[in-house]
Scaffold this motif. Structure first.
Motif, PDB file in Angstrom:
ATOM      1  N   ARG A   1       0.864  -1.183   0.000  1.00  0.00           N
ATOM      2  CA  ARG A   1       0.000   0.000   0.000  1.00  0.00           C
ATOM      3  C   ARG A   1       0.896   1.226   0.000  1.00  0.00           C
ATOM      4  NH1 ARG A   1      -5.014  -0.448   4.103  1.00  0.00           N
ATOM      5  NH2 ARG A   1      -6.236   0.132   2.284  1.00  0.00           N
TER       6      ARG A   1
ATOM      7  N   CYS B   1      -9.618   1.279   0.946  1.00  0.00           N
ATOM      8  CA  CYS B   1      -8.862   2.526   0.756  1.00  0.00           C
ATOM      9  C   CYS B   1      -9.648   3.721   1.277  1.00  0.00           C
ATOM     10  CB  CYS B   1      -8.535   2.715  -0.727  1.00  0.00           C
ATOM     11  SG  CYS B   1      -7.272   1.591  -1.366  1.00  0.00           S
TER      12      CYS B   1
ATOM     13  N   ILE C   1      -4.202   7.180  -1.246  1.00  0.00           N
ATOM     14  CA  ILE C   1      -3.802   5.811  -0.961  1.00  0.00           C
ATOM     15  C   ILE C   1      -3.927   4.975  -2.240  1.00  0.00           C
ATOM     16  CG2 ILE C   1      -4.382   3.702   0.326  1.00  0.00           C
ATOM     17  CD1 ILE C   1      -5.299   5.512   2.595  1.00  0.00           C
TER      18      ILE C   1
ATOM     19  N   ALA D   1      -3.460   0.968  -3.361  1.00  0.00           N
ATOM     20  CA  ALA D   1      -3.269  -0.404  -2.878  1.00  0.00           C
ATOM     21  C   ALA D   1      -3.106  -1.353  -4.060  1.00  0.00           C
ATOM     22  CB  ALA D   1      -4.466  -0.833  -2.026  1.00  0.00           C
TER      23      ALA D   1
END
Length: 241
Positions: free
Chosen positions: A186, A213, A237, A239
């Motif tokens: 992440r 997220c 973010i 991922a």
């Protein structure tokens, strides 16, 4: 690798205006930008907006060009710097405005990052958080030189004094690096409104404990606000499955 991502920003508890800006490439997930402006409400907002828009436009225009990813990022950030300087000349009241910036791209499935200032890129892998970028601050330079230790750096009165930002004729350093990602990693890009209020250990815990997220980004912002929320807070973010 399939990517999931989200971007969120919040004014915080103390500030009345949000001088942060961000961009996520919702359509293709190719690139992500976070910029944290300075120089008064109008100036900071304008500087981070110009940086984000100039970089986004440049990356979109030259994404499929023969330019290497390193050159593409360098030219995009330089274009943003010139855009801010041009606006300063047109609007002298914004002459001291500037902005940090972090740009993350995935080109030919290889991740690259460019940054100026103290907004950060982190990577979480196997529940361990690692800061990928290096802060362009007086404290960052002193820490690297061994003049202060990490504990002193956390509370140093000059920790917000930038050694580099966009909006300056003498921009000398744009850090550009390729780095590795693996399935399960992440990535977090954030302004210092998060890192000033929330220690790395807590950021690591939130990134590890929440899967979504959206939920993770909101929890990070809520945690920063609960800790004081003295600045604008922006998180992006990404991922990897």
């Amino acid at each position: 690798m399939k990517r999931h991502f989200i971007g969120l920003t919040d004014t915080g508890v103390v500030r009345t205006a949000n001088q942060d800006n961000y961009f996520v490439d919702d359509e293709l997930g190719r690139f992500f930008i976070v910029a944290d402006g300075m120089g008064g409400h109008a100036g900071g907002q304008e500087a981070s907006k110009i940086a984000t828009e100039e970089i986004r436009a440049y990356l979109k225009q030259y994404w499929d060009s023969p330019l290497s990813s390193e050159v593409l990022l360098k030219e995009a950030v330089e274009k943003a710097n010139l855009g801010i300087i041009a606006d300063q000349k047109a609007h002298p009241e914004r002459g001291d405005m500037g902005t940090t910036v972090v740009v993350l791209i995935f080109r030919e499935d290889k991740p690259w990052c460019a940054h100026v200032g103290d907004s950060r890129l982190y990577r979480l892998r196997s529940s361990q958080l690692e800061q990928i970028t290096e802060d362009h601050t007086w404290v960052g330079m002193a820490l690297k030189a061994g003049e202060i230790n990490p504990e002193q750096a956390k509370f140093h009165p000059w920790r917000h004094v930038l050694s580099q930002c966009l909006g300056r004729q003498d921009l000398q350093r744009i850090d550009i690096q390729e780095f590795e990602v693996q399935p399960g990693d992440r990535l977090l890009i954030c302004s210092d409104g998060l890192t000033e209020e929330v220690p790395d250990e807590k950021i690591q815990a939130v990134l590890t404990s929440l899967e979504s997220c959206q939920a993770t980004a909101q929890e990070l912002i809520d945690t920063a606000k609960a800790a004081g929320g003295s600045d604008n807070i922006t998180v992006v973010i990404v991922a990897h499955e």
